[in-house]
Design a protein around this motif. Sequence first.
Motif, short mmCIF file in Angstrom:
data_model
loop_
_atom_site.label_atom_id
_atom_site.label_comp_id
_atom_site.label_asym_id
_atom_site.label_seq_id
_atom_site.Cartn_x
_atom_site.Cartn_y
_atom_site.Cartn_z
N LEU A 38 -0.58 4.01 10.55
CA LEU A 38 -1.96 4.08 10.08
C LEU A 38 -1.94 4.20 8.56
O LEU A 38 -1.31 5.11 8.02
CB LEU A 38 -2.69 5.28 10.69
N VAL A 39 -2.60 3.25 7.89
CA VAL A 39 -2.70 3.28 6.43
C VAL A 39 -4.11 3.72 6.08
O VAL A 39 -5.09 3.07 6.44
CB VAL A 39 -2.40 1.89 5.81
N VAL A 40 -4.21 4.85 5.38
CA VAL A 40 -5.50 5.42 4.99
C VAL A 40 -5.58 5.41 3.47
O VAL A 40 -4.88 6.16 2.80
CB VAL A 40 -5.67 6.87 5.52
N GLU A 41 -6.43 4.54 2.95
CA GLU A 41 -6.54 4.37 1.50
C GLU A 41 -7.92 3.81 1.20
O GLU A 41 -8.33 2.81 1.79
CB GLU A 41 -5.44 3.42 1.01
N ASN A 42 -8.66 4.46 0.30
CA ASN A 42 -10.01 4.00 0.00
C ASN A 42 -10.04 2.82 -0.97
O ASN A 42 -11.03 2.10 -1.03
CB ASN A 42 -10.89 5.14 -0.53
N GLU A 43 -8.95 2.58 -1.68
CA GLU A 43 -8.88 1.43 -2.57
C GLU A 43 -8.47 0.20 -1.75
O GLU A 43 -7.33 0.11 -1.26
CB GLU A 43 -7.88 1.68 -3.70
N LEU A 44 -9.40 -0.72 -1.61
CA LEU A 44 -9.22 -1.86 -0.72
C LEU A 44 -7.95 -2.65 -1.00
O LEU A 44 -7.17 -2.92 -0.09
CB LEU A 44 -10.45 -2.79 -0.80
N ARG A 45 -7.72 -3.04 -2.26
CA ARG A 45 -6.54 -3.87 -2.58
C ARG A 45 -5.24 -3.13 -2.26
O ARG A 45 -4.31 -3.73 -1.73
CB ARG A 45 -6.55 -4.29 -4.06
N SER A 46 -5.17 -1.86 -2.58
CA SER A 46 -3.96 -1.09 -2.28
C SER A 46 -3.72 -1.03 -0.78
O SER A 46 -2.60 -1.24 -0.31
CB SER A 46 -4.07 0.33 -2.83
N ARG A 47 -4.78 -0.74 -0.02
CA ARG A 47 -4.66 -0.65 1.43
C ARG A 47 -4.22 -1.99 2.02
O ARG A 47 -3.32 -2.05 2.86
CB ARG A 47 -6.00 -0.21 2.05
N GLN A 48 -4.84 -3.06 1.57
CA GLN A 48 -4.49 -4.39 2.08
C GLN A 48 -3.05 -4.76 1.75
O GLN A 48 -2.33 -5.32 2.57
CB GLN A 48 -5.44 -5.45 1.53
N LEU A 49 -2.62 -4.44 0.55
CA LEU A 49 -1.25 -4.76 0.12
C LEU A 49 -0.22 -3.99 0.95
O LEU A 49 0.76 -4.57 1.43
CB LEU A 49 -1.08 -4.47 -1.37
N ILE A 50 -0.45 -2.70 1.12
CA ILE A 50 0.47 -1.88 1.93
C ILE A 50 0.51 -2.39 3.36
O ILE A 50 1.58 -2.59 3.94
CB ILE A 50 0.06 -0.40 1.88
N ALA A 51 -0.67 -2.63 3.94
CA ALA A 51 -0.75 -3.09 5.33
C ALA A 51 -0.07 -4.44 5.51
O ALA A 51 0.66 -4.67 6.48
CB ALA A 51 -2.21 -3.15 5.78
N HIS A 52 -0.29 -5.34 4.56
CA HIS A 52 0.32 -6.67 4.64
C HIS A 52 1.85 -6.59 4.60
O HIS A 52 2.54 -7.23 5.41
CB HIS A 52 -0.19 -7.55 3.50
N LEU A 53 2.36 -5.79 3.69
CA LEU A 53 3.82 -5.64 3.57
C LEU A 53 4.41 -5.08 4.87
O LEU A 53 5.43 -5.56 5.35
CB LEU A 53 4.14 -4.71 2.40
N LEU A 54 3.75 -4.09 5.44
CA LEU A 54 4.25 -3.49 6.69
C LEU A 54 4.16 -4.46 7.86
O LEU A 54 5.07 -4.52 8.69
CB LEU A 54 3.47 -2.21 6.99
N ARG A 55 3.08 -5.22 7.93
CA ARG A 55 2.96 -6.22 9.01
C ARG A 55 4.03 -7.29 8.89
O ARG A 55 4.56 -7.76 9.89
CB ARG A 55 1.56 -6.84 8.98
N GLU A 56 4.32 -7.70 7.64
CA GLU A 56 5.37 -8.70 7.42
C GLU A 56 6.72 -8.21 7.94
O GLU A 56 7.57 -9.01 8.33
CB GLU A 56 5.49 -9.03 5.93
N LYS A 57 6.92 -6.90 7.95
CA LYS A 57 8.17 -6.31 8.44
C LYS A 57 8.11 -6.02 9.94
O LYS A 57 9.03 -5.42 10.49
CB LYS A 57 8.50 -5.03 7.66
#
Length: 149
Positions: A38-57
């Motif tokens: 679960l990625v909890v981050e109110n900054e949209l770009r940061s949340r999307q970047l973290i989530a994308h990197l994790l999904r890629e893995k």
Amino acid sequence: MGEIIAQRKSRTFDQAIKHAIALWLRAPAWAAMPKTILVVENELRSRQLIAHLLREKGYHVDEADDGVSALEILETKIFDLMICDVVMPRLNAFEVLDYMKSRSLSTSIILITGHPYLLADKGLGRLTCFMKPFNMYDLLHKVEEMLGE
């Protein structure tokens, strides 16, 4: 003749079942299931970047934009790891952690913040924390380490 064909089909079917069972017994139960984060981050770009990197893995990732959304998700799902920003609107990370503690959730936690003094003030300096800005690959390495991968 029909009896011989039936025996061959039965033997082939039995062999296939035995082979499938052997493969199933050799594979660990967790191997087929991706780890959940679960990625909890109110900054949209940061949340999307973290989530994308994790999904890629190969991780299964859910996202929440604040503490309230995180609690709603935590009510319905169990996660292996939560990456949570400390300062957010509505509910901050400390309130989310209090909720998790009250529910005895065993989810591993990584905090991210631009305000490191807040952790010391709350006595949470022992938790894994990344100071903004941070290297995404360092975060990924820590995720892999904490999840035993």
